[in-house]
Design a protein around this motif. Structure first.
Motif, PDB file in Angstrom:
ATOM      1  N   LEU A 154       0.819  -1.078  -0.067  1.00 47.11           N
ATOM      2  CA  LEU A 154      -0.177  -0.106  -0.021  1.00 47.11           C
ATOM      3  C   LEU A 154       1.006   1.239  -0.045  1.00 47.11           C
ATOM      4  CD1 LEU A 154      -3.361  -0.069  -0.010  1.00 47.11           C
ATOM      5  CD2 LEU A 154      -2.969   0.790   2.340  1.00 47.11           C
ATOM      6  N   GLY A 155       0.449   2.369  -0.686  1.00 48.38           N
ATOM      7  CA  GLY A 155       1.271   3.438  -0.819  1.00 48.38           C
ATOM      8  C   GLY A 155       0.247   4.573  -0.945  1.00 48.38           C
ATOM      9  N   LYS A 156       0.745   5.861  -0.326  1.00 49.91           N
ATOM     10  CA  LYS A 156       0.022   6.947  -0.641  1.00 49.91           C
ATOM     11  C   LYS A 156       0.661   8.223  -0.817  1.00 49.91           C
ATOM     12  CE  LYS A 156      -3.692   9.657  -0.984  1.00 49.91           C
ATOM     13  NZ  LYS A 156      -4.516   9.590  -2.211  1.00 49.91           N
ATOM     14  N   ASN A 157       0.727   8.998  -1.863  1.00 42.72           N
ATOM     15  CA  ASN A 157       1.451  10.420  -1.969  1.00 42.72           C
ATOM     16  C   ASN A 157       0.291  11.615  -1.818  1.00 42.72           C
ATOM     17  OD1 ASN A 157       3.719   8.820  -2.605  1.00 42.72           O
ATOM     18  ND2 ASN A 157       2.872   8.781  -4.625  1.00 42.72           N
ATOM     19  N   PHE A 158       0.956  12.606  -1.275  1.00 43.80           N
ATOM     20  CA  PHE A 158       0.091  14.004  -1.401  1.00 43.80           C
ATOM     21  C   PHE A 158       1.011  15.029  -2.183  1.00 43.80           C
ATOM     22  CE2 PHE A 158      -2.218  13.066   2.899  1.00 43.80           C
ATOM     23  CZ  PHE A 158      -3.219  12.726   2.054  1.00 43.80           C
ATOM     24  N   GLY A 159       0.729  15.037  -3.483  1.00 40.45           N
ATOM     25  CA  GLY A 159       1.614  15.849  -4.229  1.00 40.45           C
ATOM     26  C   GLY A 159       2.877  15.044  -4.407  1.00 40.45           C
ATOM     27  N   GLU A 160       3.986  15.936  -4.316  1.00 43.27           N
ATOM     28  CA  GLU A 160       5.259  15.362  -4.403  1.00 43.27           C
ATOM     29  C   GLU A 160       5.483  14.659  -2.750  1.00 43.27           C
ATOM     30  OE1 GLU A 160       7.934  18.256  -5.429  1.00 43.27           O
ATOM     31  OE2 GLU A 160       7.219  18.429  -7.434  1.00 43.27           O
ATOM     32  N   ASN A 161       4.772  14.824  -1.966  1.00 40.31           N
ATOM     33  CA  ASN A 161       5.193  14.100  -0.565  1.00 40.31           C
ATOM     34  C   ASN A 161       4.564  12.687  -0.483  1.00 40.31           C
ATOM     35  OD1 ASN A 161       5.824  14.147   2.236  1.00 40.31           O
ATOM     36  ND2 ASN A 161       3.868  14.542   2.602  1.00 40.31           N
ATOM     37  N   SER A 210       4.399   9.773  10.400  1.00 35.71           N
ATOM     38  CA  SER A 210       4.938   8.728   9.959  1.00 35.71           C
ATOM     39  C   SER A 210       3.990   8.206   9.001  1.00 35.71           C
ATOM     40  CB  SER A 210       5.396   7.705  10.997  1.00 35.71           C
ATOM     41  OG  SER A 210       4.345   7.378  11.716  1.00 35.71           O
ATOM     42  N   GLY A 211       2.821   8.652   9.224  1.00 38.93           N
ATOM     43  CA  GLY A 211       1.697   8.173   7.977  1.00 38.93           C
ATOM     44  C   GLY A 211       0.518   7.006   8.522  1.00 38.93           C
ATOM     45  N   LYS A 212       0.727   6.973  10.025  1.00 41.49           N
ATOM     46  CA  LYS A 212      -0.406   5.953  10.772  1.00 41.49           C
ATOM     47  C   LYS A 212      -1.761   6.493  10.230  1.00 41.49           C
ATOM     48  CE  LYS A 212       0.988   6.833  14.891  1.00 41.49           C
ATOM     49  NZ  LYS A 212       1.825   7.850  14.667  1.00 41.49           N
ATOM     50  N   SER A 213      -2.047   7.757  10.489  1.00 42.99           N
ATOM     51  CA  SER A 213      -3.458   8.041  10.345  1.00 42.99           C
ATOM     52  C   SER A 213      -3.928   7.966   8.804  1.00 42.99           C
ATOM     53  CB  SER A 213      -3.438   9.590  10.448  1.00 42.99           C
ATOM     54  OG  SER A 213      -3.316   9.666  12.129  1.00 42.99           O
ATOM     55  N   ILE A 214      -2.973   8.358   7.967  1.00 39.63           N
ATOM     56  CA  ILE A 214      -3.282   8.226   6.481  1.00 39.63           C
ATOM     57  C   ILE A 214      -3.585   6.854   6.072  1.00 39.63           C
ATOM     58  CG2 ILE A 214      -2.557   8.578   4.251  1.00 39.63           C
ATOM     59  CD1 ILE A 214      -3.360  11.067   5.960  1.00 39.63           C
ATOM     60  N   LEU A 215      -2.639   6.004   6.675  1.00 39.63           N
ATOM     61  CA  LEU A 215      -2.800   4.390   6.589  1.00 39.63           C
ATOM     62  C   LEU A 215      -4.162   3.978   7.067  1.00 39.63           C
ATOM     63  CD1 LEU A 215      -1.508   1.658   5.569  1.00 39.63           C
ATOM     64  CD2 LEU A 215      -0.737   1.331   8.049  1.00 39.63           C
ATOM     65  N   VAL A 216      -4.629   4.417   8.115  1.00 42.65           N
ATOM     66  CA  VAL A 216      -6.011   4.098   8.790  1.00 42.65           C
ATOM     67  C   VAL A 216      -7.110   4.526   7.744  1.00 42.65           C
ATOM     68  CG1 VAL A 216      -7.686   4.772  10.445  1.00 42.65           C
ATOM     69  CG2 VAL A 216      -5.439   3.936  11.108  1.00 42.65           C
ATOM     70  N   LYS A 217      -7.015   5.713   7.180  1.00 36.12           N
ATOM     71  CA  LYS A 217      -7.875   6.218   6.152  1.00 36.12           C
ATOM     72  C   LYS A 217      -8.008   5.362   4.938  1.00 36.12           C
ATOM     73  CE  LYS A 217      -8.076  10.913   7.906  1.00 36.12           C
ATOM     74  NZ  LYS A 217      -7.843  12.145   7.881  1.00 36.12           N
ATOM     75  N   THR A 218      -6.736   4.862   4.459  1.00 32.80           N
ATOM     76  CA  THR A 218      -6.844   4.015   3.272  1.00 32.80           C
ATOM     77  C   THR A 218      -7.534   2.572   3.723  1.00 32.80           C
ATOM     78  OG1 THR A 218      -4.695   3.034   3.591  1.00 32.80           O
ATOM     79  CG2 THR A 218      -4.971   5.355   2.238  1.00 32.80           C
ATOM     80  N   ILE A 219      -7.533   2.048   4.663  1.00 33.26           N
ATOM     81  CA  ILE A 219      -8.088   0.823   4.827  1.00 33.26           C
ATOM     82  C   ILE A 219      -9.517   0.848   5.473  1.00 33.26           C
ATOM     83  CG2 ILE A 219      -5.814  -0.400   5.286  1.00 33.26           C
ATOM     84  CD1 ILE A 219      -5.980  -0.231   8.147  1.00 33.26           C
ATOM     85  N   SER A 220     -10.050   2.291   5.691  1.00 35.84           N
ATOM     86  CA  SER A 220     -11.245   2.202   6.334  1.00 35.84           C
ATOM     87  C   SER A 220     -12.294   3.149   5.284  1.00 35.84           C
ATOM     88  CB  SER A 220     -11.151   2.920   7.608  1.00 35.84           C
ATOM     89  OG  SER A 220     -10.821   4.210   7.515  1.00 35.84           O
TER      90      SER A 220
END
Length: 448
Positions: free
Chosen positions: A9-16, A40-50
């Motif tokens: 699983l991967g997620k980008n915001f623009g170039e970040n 570190s990306g924990k919250s964004i990971l949660v949002k991608t799996i929920s």
């Protein structure tokens, strides 16, 4: 194979790049803890799996099959329910209405809804009045209510995103009891946290940093986590002698007299959220509340505001404005230098040359380059402006600053407070958190 797992699983915001190649597996009846520092990306990971946001790469596998989750509602229908960092309760609605909102159990009959929710709350061991408005709840009770909202759909997977940064004492114990109850009922529970004390409580342990997610052995100790973070749990701020800056008699009508010198970091230790609010008003002449708010020191986010199209000037502003529940606040104030301020109740408008809007402590640290986890979100203009404000202002008011801070950010905050003292500025920490006093050179207690 677990009930839910992610592959690459991967997620980008623009170039970040927020995270990439994130692999994690949840099993029914087990508590999985995902630790890591802020950013570190924990919250964004949660949002991608929920179902809240779509990943840019990889896949989510639920009950053995890949799924494309396009909404929170769709995830809940499958059996995946999450409690986010954002404030998700609707303050104008009752407990029963919040729990049933979005479900097929929401009716025009308040009596039926109250009866149903009352039985459900009893099962959870929560003594809430279903007819009470959420705006009357304490911050701790709101956390427990958010758990109830997420649990009402009887999920197969229950995710709690960093809730333990927001609660202490009996509320933390109750939250752990409810998690244990659901785990024993066969639910897969995922808890994300930046707290080393919580990181070691899981049946399965993972740690997330900028390189990805790695499993930890079950025998991992709290001391091992501190070593991984690269910081010590011990820190202090030393006072620097300076001239008197503020004299306020009977501050906020409490009978307490505030005497503040340059080079000091004073903690006003409060016994409840109401006291925190009154001291904040008296010293900042700003109210981080509204009539519709709750004791979180931040205006409650309206349900409809979450779906508004109001724009943001930068990725940093977008991020920090959407994560306001688990964070303290700071106000930066420029005072007249001509004389020591003397008053009998609060700072006067005539003594304040300039004051910045209340911002989150995380945003404040990121702007000063002290929060590496958020550096990718900050533009050069954001950083320059943050440093200009820090240089120009000579009084800093921190409100519940430790909420949501990981150990690395807490260490960074202590360093900034020491710099404030060294530069003959002054800071006041207003909090009902016991640990906030460790950041200060002196404590003033407010007890009823």
């Amino acid at each position: 194979m677990g009930i839910l797992e992610t592959k690459g699983l991967g997620k980008n915001f623009g170039e970040n790049n927020v995270f990439r190649n994130a692999d994690i597996e949840l099993e029914s009846g087990l508590l999985t803890v995902l630790g890591g520092i802020n950013g570190s990306g924990k919250s964004i990971l949660v949002k991608t799996i929920s179902g809240d946001i779509l990943p840019d790469s990889g896949k989510v596998i639920f009950e053995g099959s890949p799924v494309d989750l396009t909404s929170i509602a769709e995830a809940r229908r499958l059996g995946i329910s999450a409690i986010y960092q954002e404030y998700m309760l609707v303050p104008d609605l009752t407990v029963a209405e919040n729990i049933l909102l979005g479900s097929d159990k929401f009716t025009i009959s308040r009596r039926k809804m109250n009866d149903q929710v009352s039985r459900f709350l009893e099962q959870l061991g929560l003594e809430f009045d279903p007819s009470s408005k959420v705006s009357s709840f304490s911050s701790d009770d709101q956390v427990l209510l958010e758990f109830a909202v997420a649990a009402f759909s009887r999920p197969k997977v229950l995710i709690l995103d960093d809730l333990f940064s927001f609660v202490r004492g009996a509320t933390r114990v109750k939250l752990l009891e409810m998690i244990d109850s659901f785990k024993k009922g066969g639910v897969a529970v995922l808890v994300t946290t930046s707290d080393p004390e919580v990181m070691v409580l899981g049946d399965r342990l993972f740690f997330m940093d900028y390189s990805g997610i790695k499993p930890l052995p079950l025998q991992t100790k709290e001391s091992d986590i501190w070593k991984m973070l690269g910081v010590s749990p011990e820190y202090s701020v030393a006072p620097v002698g300076g001239e008197p800056l503020i004299d306020i008699d009977n501050l906020a009508d409490t009978g307490l007299d505030l005497r503040l010198k340059r080079g000091e970091v004073l903690c006003i230790s409060c016994d409840n959220g109401v006291s925190v609010r009154e001291f904040t008003r008296a010293l900042t002449r700003q109210d981080p509340f509204s009539e519709n708010s709750v004791a979180m020191l931040r205006e409650a986010k309206n349900f409809f505001e979450r779906f508004s199209s109001r724009g943001h000037s930068s990725e940093a502003e977008k991020y920090f404005s959407s994560n306001v529940k688990n964070t303290g606040l700071v106000s930066q104030i420029m005072l007249k230098k001509s004389r020591k301020f003397t008053s009998n109740r609060s700072l006067k408008k005539s003594f304040i040359l300039n004051k910045e809007s209340l911002v989150s402590v995380k945003s404040f640290l990121a702007g000063l380059g002290r929060a590496p986890g958020f550096s990718g979100l900050m533009r050069d203009d954001d950083t320059k402006l943050s440093h200009l404000r820090f240089d120009a202002c000579d009084l800093f008011i921190f409100i519940r600053p430790l909420i949501g801070l990981d150990p690395v950010s807490t260490r960074a905050l202590a360093e900034v407070l020491q710099e404030i003292a060294d530069r003959s500025k002054a800071a006041v920490v207003i909090s009902d958190e016991i640990m906030s006093g460790r950041l200060c050179t002196r404590i003033m207690n407010k007890c009823n």
